[in-house]
Motif scaffolding. Sequence first.
Motif, PDB file in Angstrom:
ATOM      1  N   GLN B  24      -8.539   6.055  -9.591  1.00 12.49           N
ATOM      2  CA  GLN B  24      -8.309   7.471  -9.852  1.00 12.49           C
ATOM      3  C   GLN B  24      -7.131   7.583 -10.811  1.00 12.49           C
ATOM      4  N   PRO B  25      -7.377   7.967 -12.064  1.00 10.62           N
ATOM      5  CA  PRO B  25      -6.266   8.064 -13.020  1.00 10.62           C
ATOM      6  C   PRO B  25      -5.375   9.253 -12.703  1.00 10.62           C
ATOM      7  N   ILE B  26      -4.227   9.274 -13.340  1.00 11.56           N
ATOM      8  CA  ILE B  26      -3.307  10.396 -13.191  1.00 11.56           C
ATOM      9  C   ILE B  26      -3.953  11.639 -13.789  1.00 11.56           C
ATOM     10  N   LEU B  27      -3.868  12.733 -13.055  1.00  8.00           N
ATOM     11  CA  LEU B  27      -4.470  13.981 -13.514  1.00  8.00           C
ATOM     12  C   LEU B  27      -3.913  14.382 -14.878  1.00  8.00           C
ATOM     13  N   GLY B  28      -4.833  14.635 -15.801  1.00  9.59           N
ATOM     14  CA  GLY B  28      -4.405  15.027 -17.141  1.00  9.59           C
ATOM     15  C   GLY B  28      -4.405  13.891 -18.140  1.00  9.59           C
ATOM     16  N   HIS B  29      -4.427  12.660 -17.654  1.00  4.77           N
ATOM     17  CA  HIS B  29      -4.526  11.517 -18.562  1.00  4.77           C
ATOM     18  C   HIS B  29      -5.974  11.352 -18.994  1.00  4.77           C
ATOM     19  N   ASN B  30      -6.201  11.259 -20.305  1.00  7.89           N
ATOM     20  CA  ASN B  30      -7.579  11.167 -20.768  1.00  7.89           C
ATOM     21  C   ASN B  30      -7.941   9.787 -21.280  1.00  7.89           C
ATOM     22  N   THR B  31      -7.026   8.825 -21.119  1.00  9.28           N
ATOM     23  CA  THR B  31      -7.302   7.452 -21.539  1.00  9.28           C
ATOM     24  C   THR B  31      -7.165   6.538 -20.329  1.00  9.28           C
ATOM     25  N   VAL B  32      -8.189   5.769 -20.069  1.00  5.12           N
ATOM     26  CA  VAL B  32      -8.231   4.902 -18.889  1.00  5.12           C
ATOM     27  C   VAL B  32      -8.549   3.483 -19.320  1.00  5.12           C
ATOM     28  N   PHE B  33      -7.838   2.524 -18.722  1.00  6.19           N
ATOM     29  CA  PHE B  33      -7.959   1.119 -19.091  1.00  6.19           C
ATOM     30  C   PHE B  33      -8.268   0.273 -17.860  1.00  6.19           C
ATOM     31  N   TRP B  34      -9.025  -0.781 -18.063  1.00  3.25           N
ATOM     32  CA  TRP B  34      -9.223  -1.809 -17.036  1.00  3.25           C
ATOM     33  C   TRP B  34      -8.712  -3.140 -17.576  1.00  3.25           C
ATOM     34  N   TYR B  35      -7.876  -3.803 -16.753  1.00  6.66           N
ATOM     35  CA  TYR B  35      -7.346  -5.120 -17.081  1.00  6.66           C
ATOM     36  C   TYR B  35      -7.664  -6.089 -15.952  1.00  6.66           C
ATOM     37  N   ARG B  36      -7.636  -7.360 -16.311  1.00  8.37           N
ATOM     38  CA  ARG B  36      -7.760  -8.424 -15.326  1.00  8.37           C
ATOM     39  C   ARG B  36      -6.583  -9.368 -15.537  1.00  8.37           C
ATOM     40  N   GLN B  37      -5.981  -9.807 -14.431  1.00  4.05           N
ATOM     41  CA  GLN B  37      -4.840 -10.715 -14.543  1.00  4.05           C
ATOM     42  C   GLN B  37      -5.059 -11.958 -13.697  1.00  4.05           C
ATOM     43  N   THR B  38      -4.919 -13.102 -14.319  1.00  2.00           N
ATOM     44  CA  THR B  38      -4.938 -14.387 -13.629  1.00  2.00           C
ATOM     45  C   THR B  38      -3.736 -15.196 -14.093  1.00  2.00           C
ATOM     46  N   MET B  39      -3.408 -16.212 -13.346  1.00  3.68           N
ATOM     47  CA  MET B  39      -2.283 -17.072 -13.724  1.00  3.68           C
ATOM     48  C   MET B  39      -2.557 -17.755 -15.049  1.00  3.68           C
ATOM     49  N   MET B  40      -3.799 -18.166 -15.242  1.00  2.00           N
ATOM     50  CA  MET B  40      -4.118 -18.937 -16.452  1.00  2.00           C
ATOM     51  C   MET B  40      -4.212 -18.064 -17.693  1.00  2.00           C
ATOM     52  N   GLN B  41      -4.799 -16.891 -17.576  1.00  2.00           N
ATOM     53  CA  GLN B  41      -5.080 -16.062 -18.754  1.00  2.00           C
ATOM     54  C   GLN B  41      -4.121 -14.911 -18.938  1.00  2.00           C
ATOM     55  N   GLY B  42      -3.298 -14.642 -17.920  1.00  2.00           N
ATOM     56  CA  GLY B  42      -2.411 -13.488 -18.028  1.00  2.00           C
ATOM     57  C   GLY B  42      -3.192 -12.194 -17.927  1.00  2.00           C
ATOM     58  N   LEU B  43      -2.672 -11.147 -18.555  1.00  8.66           N
ATOM     59  CA  LEU B  43      -3.318  -9.831 -18.540  1.00  8.66           C
ATOM     60  C   LEU B  43      -4.327  -9.742 -19.675  1.00  8.66           C
ATOM     61  N   GLU B  44      -5.562  -9.486 -19.322  1.00 13.45           N
ATOM     62  CA  GLU B  44      -6.628  -9.355 -20.309  1.00 13.45           C
ATOM     63  C   GLU B  44      -7.213  -7.946 -20.239  1.00 13.45           C
ATOM     64  N   LEU B  45      -7.365  -7.322 -21.402  1.00 13.29           N
ATOM     65  CA  LEU B  45      -7.997  -6.013 -21.442  1.00 13.29           C
ATOM     66  C   LEU B  45      -9.507  -6.185 -21.334  1.00 13.29           C
ATOM     67  N   LEU B  46     -10.101  -5.478 -20.398  1.00 12.47           N
ATOM     68  CA  LEU B  46     -11.556  -5.546 -20.225  1.00 12.47           C
ATOM     69  C   LEU B  46     -12.257  -4.397 -20.940  1.00 12.47           C
ATOM     70  N   ALA B  47     -11.736  -3.190 -20.752  1.00 13.69           N
ATOM     71  CA  ALA B  47     -12.393  -2.008 -21.322  1.00 13.69           C
ATOM     72  C   ALA B  47     -11.419  -0.840 -21.320  1.00 13.69           C
ATOM     73  N   MET B  60     -15.113  -7.536 -21.878  1.00 10.38           N
ATOM     74  CA  MET B  60     -15.850  -7.649 -20.632  1.00 10.38           C
ATOM     75  C   MET B  60     -17.089  -8.509 -20.797  1.00 10.38           C
ATOM     76  N   PRO B  61     -17.352  -9.427 -19.852  1.00 10.69           N
ATOM     77  CA  PRO B  61     -18.629 -10.152 -19.857  1.00 10.69           C
ATOM     78  C   PRO B  61     -19.766  -9.171 -19.598  1.00 10.69           C
ATOM     79  N   LYS B  62     -20.570  -8.920 -20.616  1.00 11.04           N
ATOM     80  CA  LYS B  62     -21.550  -7.843 -20.546  1.00 11.04           C
ATOM     81  C   LYS B  62     -22.665  -8.104 -19.542  1.00 11.04           C
ATOM     82  N   ASP B  63     -22.948  -9.358 -19.308  1.00 14.78           N
ATOM     83  CA  ASP B  63     -24.105  -9.639 -18.467  1.00 14.78           C
ATOM     84  C   ASP B  63     -23.856  -9.315 -17.008  1.00 14.78           C
TER      85      ASP B  63
END
Lengths: 111, 113
Positions: B24-47, B60-63
């Motif tokens: 649930q994003p902050i009310l009024g924010h119109n930009t939303v991001f998904w990240y994934r974080q692992t020790m090996m890869q750090g923070l990766e932007l998914l979408a 993002m792995p599309k499949d």
Amino acid sequence: LAKTTQPISMDSYEGQEVNITCSHNNIATNDYITWYQQFPSQGPRFIIQGYKTKVKNEVASLFIPADRKSSTLSLPRVSLSDTAVYYCLVGEETGANNLFFGTGTRLTVIP
Amino acid sequence: DARVTQTPRHKVTEMGQEVTMRCQPILGHNTVFWYRQTMMQGLELLAYFRNRAPLDDSGMPKDRFSAEMPDATLATLKIQPSEPRDSAVYFCASGLTLRSGQYFGPGTRLTVT
């Protein structure tokens, strides 16, 4: 793509001022510089953002020289609770450059 | 104090199962991001989304991954089928614009066995 380079880690004693420098030699005219802080088991937290010269808020100061090829995050009188990873990002409104965090700088504050 | 919320906070599942993470994003924010974080890869932007429309999901792995915003108060990230290599902390963040500061949620720690 504006790549950033930061030191992997830094140590500091409590009460000292800490300066973390980020290099971004390929920064573009429209790029802004943003810094985040991340504690273990938490998401990154926005600290400060700037375009040029100096920006200051209640948490930190950001110094950006005239050529903008680097920036320095300054944390005054650090405490143990400032131990965290600090990320520098460079990017603009219309691009995804702003969204790549890199490896960050792990700051350890020592009693 | 407005915050980004994410559910569940922790998820353990078996390989092959579907996983859905919500934000649930902050009310009024119109930009939303998904990240994934692992020790090996750090923070990766998914979408990321602006005004609920996907702007970029090339990370993002599309499949197996899909991200949607059914409405302005809900963003979802789905993995089907899940694999052990998907084990990571998934963060959602929201902001006013791409350039403005992003505000991160607490993350969902996913473990796929």
